[in-house]
Design a protein around this motif. Structure first.
Motif, short mmCIF file in Angstrom:
data_model
loop_
_atom_site.label_atom_id
_atom_site.label_comp_id
_atom_site.label_asym_id
_atom_site.label_seq_id
_atom_site.Cartn_x
_atom_site.Cartn_y
_atom_site.Cartn_z
N GLN A 106 81.36 -6.45 44.81
CA GLN A 106 79.99 -6.72 44.37
C GLN A 106 79.64 -8.20 44.48
N GLN A 107 80.58 -9.07 44.19
CA GLN A 107 80.33 -10.52 44.20
C GLN A 107 80.71 -11.15 45.54
N GLN A 108 80.98 -10.33 46.54
CA GLN A 108 81.32 -10.78 47.89
C GLN A 108 82.50 -11.75 47.91
N GLY A 109 83.46 -11.49 47.03
CA GLY A 109 84.69 -12.28 47.00
C GLY A 109 84.53 -13.68 46.44
N ARG A 110 83.49 -13.91 45.65
CA ARG A 110 83.23 -15.25 45.12
C ARG A 110 83.27 -15.27 43.60
N CYS A 111 83.67 -16.39 43.06
CA CYS A 111 83.71 -16.61 41.62
C CYS A 111 82.29 -16.58 41.05
N CYS A 112 82.12 -15.98 39.89
CA CYS A 112 80.79 -15.90 39.27
C CYS A 112 80.31 -17.25 38.78
N TYR A 113 81.17 -18.23 38.66
CA TYR A 113 80.79 -19.55 38.16
C TYR A 113 80.62 -20.57 39.28
N CYS A 114 81.68 -20.83 40.03
CA CYS A 114 81.64 -21.90 41.03
C CYS A 114 81.24 -21.40 42.42
N ARG A 115 81.19 -20.09 42.62
CA ARG A 115 80.81 -19.44 43.89
C ARG A 115 81.81 -19.71 45.02
N GLU A 116 83.00 -20.19 44.70
CA GLU A 116 84.06 -20.37 45.70
C GLU A 116 84.73 -19.02 45.95
N ARG A 126 97.79 -18.89 40.78
CA ARG A 126 97.08 -19.94 41.52
C ARG A 126 95.65 -20.11 41.00
N PRO A 127 95.07 -21.31 41.15
CA PRO A 127 93.74 -21.57 40.58
C PRO A 127 92.62 -20.74 41.21
N TYR A 128 92.81 -20.24 42.43
CA TYR A 128 91.77 -19.46 43.10
C TYR A 128 92.00 -17.96 43.01
N ALA A 129 92.93 -17.52 42.18
CA ALA A 129 93.19 -16.09 42.00
C ALA A 129 92.05 -15.44 41.22
N ALA A 130 91.71 -14.22 41.59
CA ALA A 130 90.63 -13.49 40.92
C ALA A 130 91.10 -13.01 39.54
N ALA A 189 85.99 -14.07 38.05
CA ALA A 189 86.00 -15.53 38.11
C ALA A 189 87.33 -16.00 38.67
N CYS A 190 87.34 -17.18 39.26
CA CYS A 190 88.61 -17.75 39.68
C CYS A 190 89.37 -18.16 38.42
N LYS A 191 90.67 -18.24 38.54
CA LYS A 191 91.51 -18.56 37.39
C LYS A 191 91.14 -19.93 36.81
N HIS A 192 90.81 -20.88 37.67
CA HIS A 192 90.45 -22.22 37.19
C HIS A 192 89.22 -22.16 36.28
N CYS A 193 88.16 -21.51 36.73
CA CYS A 193 86.94 -21.42 35.91
C CYS A 193 87.19 -20.62 34.64
N ASN A 194 87.94 -19.54 34.75
CA ASN A 194 88.24 -18.71 33.58
C ASN A 194 88.98 -19.52 32.53
N ASN A 195 89.90 -20.36 32.96
CA ASN A 195 90.70 -21.15 32.03
C ASN A 195 89.95 -22.35 31.45
N THR A 196 88.97 -22.88 32.17
CA THR A 196 88.30 -24.10 31.72
C THR A 196 86.96 -23.84 31.02
N ARG A 197 86.50 -22.63 30.97
CA ARG A 197 85.21 -22.34 30.35
C ARG A 197 85.19 -22.69 28.87
N GLY A 198 86.26 -22.40 28.18
CA GLY A 198 86.33 -22.72 26.76
C GLY A 198 85.33 -21.95 25.93
N GLU A 199 84.63 -22.64 25.04
CA GLU A 199 83.69 -22.00 24.12
C GLU A 199 82.25 -21.97 24.63
N ARG A 200 82.02 -22.47 25.83
CA ARG A 200 80.66 -22.49 26.39
C ARG A 200 80.20 -21.08 26.71
#
Length: 88
Positions: free
Chosen positions: A16-26, A39-43, A65-76
């Motif tokens: 559905q997301q065409q293989g892209r992170c919902c936050y950074c779109r990478e 890895r930081p780019y793992a789904a 989301a990519c693992k990096h965005c998922n881990n850095t989102r925090g409380e936002r």
């Protein structure tokens, strides 16, 4: 959620997301190997409304989301974090 359901939703959201992170779109990598999953780019499955804030595991509350965005989102909240990530 059991392992088969997690894999199914990860695959469905990847499509559905065409293989892209919902936050950074990478582009992210959909994998089930433990080495690649670290890895930081793992789904990963992301709860848009955090479970700590009353969010559920319902499919309408999930995104990929990519693992990096998922881990850095925090409380936002997800929308302000997505805006911030896409502007950087």
């Amino acid at each position: 959620m059991d392992t088969r359901a997690v894999r199914y939703f990860r695959w469905l959201l990847f499509w559905q997301q065409q293989g892209r992170c919902c936050y950074c779109r990478e582009h992210v990598v959909l994998t089930y190997r433990p080495y690649d999953a670290a890895r930081p780019y793992a789904a990963t499955l992301e709860h848009l409304q955090r479970r700590a804030d009353g969010g559920t595991g319902h499919p309408a509350n999930l995104a990929m989301a990519c693992k990096h965005c998922n881990n850095t989102r925090g409380e936002r909240d997800w929308l302000s974090y997505a805006s911030w990530r896409q502007s950087n």
